[in-house]
Design an enzyme around this catalytic site. Structure first.
Site, PDB file in Angstrom:
ATOM      1  N   SER A 134      48.459  40.774  24.086  1.00 36.21           N
ATOM      2  CA  SER A 134      48.768  41.457  25.348  1.00 36.21           C
ATOM      3  C   SER A 134      47.672  42.438  25.705  1.00 36.21           C
ATOM      4  CB  SER A 134      50.092  42.202  25.160  1.00 36.21           C
ATOM      5  OG  SER A 134      50.272  43.122  26.197  1.00 36.21           O
TER       6      SER A 134
ATOM      7  N   TYR B 179      55.496  48.557  20.553  1.00 36.16           N
ATOM      8  CA  TYR B 179      55.323  47.156  20.948  1.00 36.16           C
ATOM      9  C   TYR B 179      53.835  46.791  20.917  1.00 36.16           C
ATOM     10  CZ  TYR B 179      54.485  43.197  24.015  1.00 36.16           C
ATOM     11  OH  TYR B 179      54.008  42.007  24.529  1.00 36.16           O
TER      12      TYR B 179
ATOM     13  N   LYS C  88      51.487  44.207  18.356  1.00 34.72           N
ATOM     14  CA  LYS C  88      50.534  43.143  18.751  1.00 34.72           C
ATOM     15  C   LYS C  88      49.167  43.400  18.129  1.00 34.72           C
ATOM     16  CE  LYS C  88      53.144  40.607  21.398  1.00 34.72           C
ATOM     17  NZ  LYS C  88      53.505  39.261  21.011  1.00 34.72           N
TER      18      LYS C  88
HETATM   19  P1  NAD Z   1      60.737  36.180  26.105  1.00 31.32           P
HETATM   20  O1  NAD Z   1      61.560  37.259  25.495  1.00 31.32           O
HETATM   21  O2  NAD Z   1      61.246  35.508  27.323  1.00 31.32           O
HETATM   22  O3  NAD Z   1      60.421  35.052  25.014  1.00 31.32           O
HETATM   23  C1  NAD Z   1      60.288  35.341  23.650  1.00 31.32           C
HETATM   24  C2  NAD Z   1      61.174  34.375  22.891  1.00 31.32           C
HETATM   25  O4  NAD Z   1      61.051  34.624  21.497  1.00 31.32           O
HETATM   26  C3  NAD Z   1      62.652  34.520  23.255  1.00 31.32           C
HETATM   27  O5  NAD Z   1      63.178  33.245  23.582  1.00 31.32           O
HETATM   28  C4  NAD Z   1      63.292  35.074  21.989  1.00 31.32           C
HETATM   29  O6  NAD Z   1      64.626  34.627  21.827  1.00 31.32           O
HETATM   30  C5  NAD Z   1      62.349  34.544  20.926  1.00 31.32           C
HETATM   31  N1  NAD Z   1      62.313  35.358  19.690  1.00 31.32           N
HETATM   32  C6  NAD Z   1      62.125  36.696  19.577  1.00 31.32           C
HETATM   33  N2  NAD Z   1      62.135  37.042  18.275  1.00 31.32           N
HETATM   34  C7  NAD Z   1      62.317  35.913  17.557  1.00 31.32           C
HETATM   35  C8  NAD Z   1      62.419  35.632  16.178  1.00 31.32           C
HETATM   36  N3  NAD Z   1      62.362  36.601  15.254  1.00 31.32           N
HETATM   37  N4  NAD Z   1      62.616  34.345  15.782  1.00 31.32           N
HETATM   38  C9  NAD Z   1      62.708  33.352  16.702  1.00 31.32           C
HETATM   39  N5  NAD Z   1      62.617  33.561  18.024  1.00 31.32           N
HETATM   40  C10 NAD Z   1      62.426  34.831  18.450  1.00 31.32           C
HETATM   41  O7  NAD Z   1      59.281  36.794  26.370  1.00 31.32           O
HETATM   42  P2  NAD Z   1      58.035  36.169  27.137  1.00 31.32           P
HETATM   43  O8  NAD Z   1      57.808  36.996  28.340  1.00 31.32           O
HETATM   44  O9  NAD Z   1      58.178  34.710  27.254  1.00 31.32           O
HETATM   45  O10 NAD Z   1      56.888  36.534  26.111  1.00 31.32           O
HETATM   46  C11 NAD Z   1      56.410  35.595  25.151  1.00 31.32           C
HETATM   47  C12 NAD Z   1      55.362  36.297  24.291  1.00 31.32           C
HETATM   48  O11 NAD Z   1      54.305  36.768  25.133  1.00 31.32           O
HETATM   49  C13 NAD Z   1      55.906  37.504  23.535  1.00 31.32           C
HETATM   50  O12 NAD Z   1      55.306  37.528  22.256  1.00 31.32           O
HETATM   51  C14 NAD Z   1      55.414  38.670  24.369  1.00 31.32           C
HETATM   52  O13 NAD Z   1      55.235  39.827  23.589  1.00 31.32           O
HETATM   53  C15 NAD Z   1      54.086  38.148  24.882  1.00 31.32           C
HETATM   54  N6  NAD Z   1      53.664  38.792  26.122  1.00 31.32           N
HETATM   55  C16 NAD Z   1      54.484  38.767  27.211  1.00 31.32           C
HETATM   56  C17 NAD Z   1      54.095  39.398  28.380  1.00 31.32           C
HETATM   57  C18 NAD Z   1      54.998  39.429  29.585  1.00 31.32           C
HETATM   58  O14 NAD Z   1      54.760  40.218  30.492  1.00 31.32           O
HETATM   59  N7  NAD Z   1      56.001  38.575  29.692  1.00 31.32           N
HETATM   60  C19 NAD Z   1      52.858  40.050  28.445  1.00 31.32           C
HETATM   61  C20 NAD Z   1      52.034  40.044  27.309  1.00 31.32           C
HETATM   62  C21 NAD Z   1      52.451  39.403  26.148  1.00 31.32           C
END
Ligand code: NAD
Ligand code: UDP
Length: 350
Positions: free
Chosen positions: A127, A151, A155
């Protein structure tokens, strides 16, 4: 040729479900591991509906080593795309141990299982929050890291672990080295153009775009703009919003790159995934009103703690080395976010 199988951790989530669609359409087999902590299974039904193809789903926590090992034994995994993680900044300040345990320990377990299975190709969801203070609002990959909340630190810690793994390979002269792409996302928004999958936050959204969508559909009364006295063109915060479909296409380019000459000796490299341009909160609201024809009432509130005035990507490295760049403009992002919101006013129901 046999299809390559990609393990997508967190594949039922917002970005993961969009990745499943693009992977299936690009000819990969997809296996998803998700504990559904922040998602619903319906997202994967919708993936099947869009693609006409099946995803193998395992409801499991990535911290559960035996469950994860069983998945690796069951499938001939080629590459892992690791989305699973918790992502709410405010919650991470309230529950740091939970965040470190889930994100950092979870990744350690995944890496151990991958090492044991000798599967060493990984695309990791990092991120832009890993970056520290900077004189320039346009962030390049070599800028110093310095996240300011648990958070972001989770990362950055994972990034360090992955770089250490690559460094150990060169010391040990490993014959099957780790090949890893750390993708630093800026602000993913929007949804698949079908309107069938999209972002489905729990409760009141923290992020701007889902909040604006819920105001436009009448679920929330108005947007609070967190500060209009920043040194930006209209005083509101500026971010690099990127269409989620563009973002996930970057992952497929990363898989290709990891298999090519540049990573023949292994390695671990970070890439920004952003558009390379900033857009203000007021510009988002105005574009939303223009594209949807809906009113988005707002008021000006105090600045939110920890927010930067302006932050956008230098995406040149991804263009040069992954042959990837974002293609969709803000109007498309807003139109697709709105289609998802209006077709699914209550998000996924099961
Ligand atoms: P999201 O919460 O929709 O998806 C994450 C998924 O991981 C969820 O389905 C959740 O149930 C699953 N999960 C969490 N912990 C888990 C575990 N211990 N075991 C199995 N499954 C688990 O989030 P997203 O927006 O799709 O983000 C995906 C990734 O991208 C994340 O790592 C997030 O930190 C990163 N990210 C997201 C953004 C954003 O703005 N959406 C920005 C930068 C980075
Ligand atoms: N923002 C806002 N009101 C909201 C949510 C966000 O004014 O209800 C602003 C926030 O201050 C930032 C931008 O919108 O300038 C994007 O915030 P978001 O939380 O979506 O992403 P961030 O870049 O903070 O991860």
């Amino acid at each position: 040729m046999n299809k390559q199988t990609i393990l997508v951790t967190g594949g039922a989530g917002y970005i993961g479900s969009h990745a499943c669609v693009e992977l299936l359409q690009a000819g990969f087999e997809v296996v998803v591991v998700d504990n559904l902590a922040n998602s619903k299974l319906e997202s994967l039904d919708r993936v099947r509906q869009i693609t006409g193809q099946n995803v193998r789903f395992y409801q499991a926590d990535i911290r559960d080593k035996s469950a994860l090992t069983a998945v690796f034994n069951q499938h001939d995994i080629h590459t892992v795309i690791h989305f699973a993680g918790l992502k709410a900044v405010g919650e991470s300040c309230q529950q740091p141990l939970h965040y470190y345990h889930n994100n950092v320990y979870g990744t350690l377990v995944l890496l151990e299982v991958m090492a044991e299975a000798n599967i060493k190709q990984l695309v990791f969801s990092s991120s832009a929050t890993v970056y520290g203070e900077s004189d320039s609002p346009q962030y390049s990959e070599h800028f110093p890291l310095g996240p300011i909340n648990p958070y972001g630190r989770s990362k950055a810690m994972i990034e360090d672990i992955l770089r250490d793994l690559a460094a150990a390979d060169s010391i040990n002269q490993s014959s099957s080295p780790w090949k890893m792409a750390l993708l630093r996302y800026f602000n993913p928004i929007g949804a698949h153009e079908s309107g069938l999958i999209g972002e489905d936050p729990n409760g009141i959204p923290n992020n701007l775009m889902p909040y604006v969508s819920q105001v436009a559909i009448g679920k929330l009364p108005r947007v609070s703009i967190f500060g209009d006295d920043y040194p930006t063109r209209d005083g509101t915060g500026v971010r690099d919003y990127i269409h989620v479909v563009d973002l996930v296409k970057g992952h497929i380019k990363a898989i290709d790159t990891l298999q090519g000459d540049a990573f023949r000796q292994g390695g671990c490299k970070a890439y920004n995934l952003g558009v390379g341009r900033g857009c203000s909160v007021l510009e988002i609201i105005n574009t939303f009103e223009k594209v949807t024809g809906r009113k988005v009432p707002y008021n000006i509130s105090p600045r939110r703690a920890g927010d930067l005035a302006e932050c956008y990507a230098n995406p040149e490295l991804a263009l040069k080395e992954l042959q990837w760049q974002a293609e969709k403009n803000l109007e498309a992002m807003v139109a697709d976010a709105w289609r998802w919101q209006s077709m699914n006013p209550d998000g996924y129901v099961r």
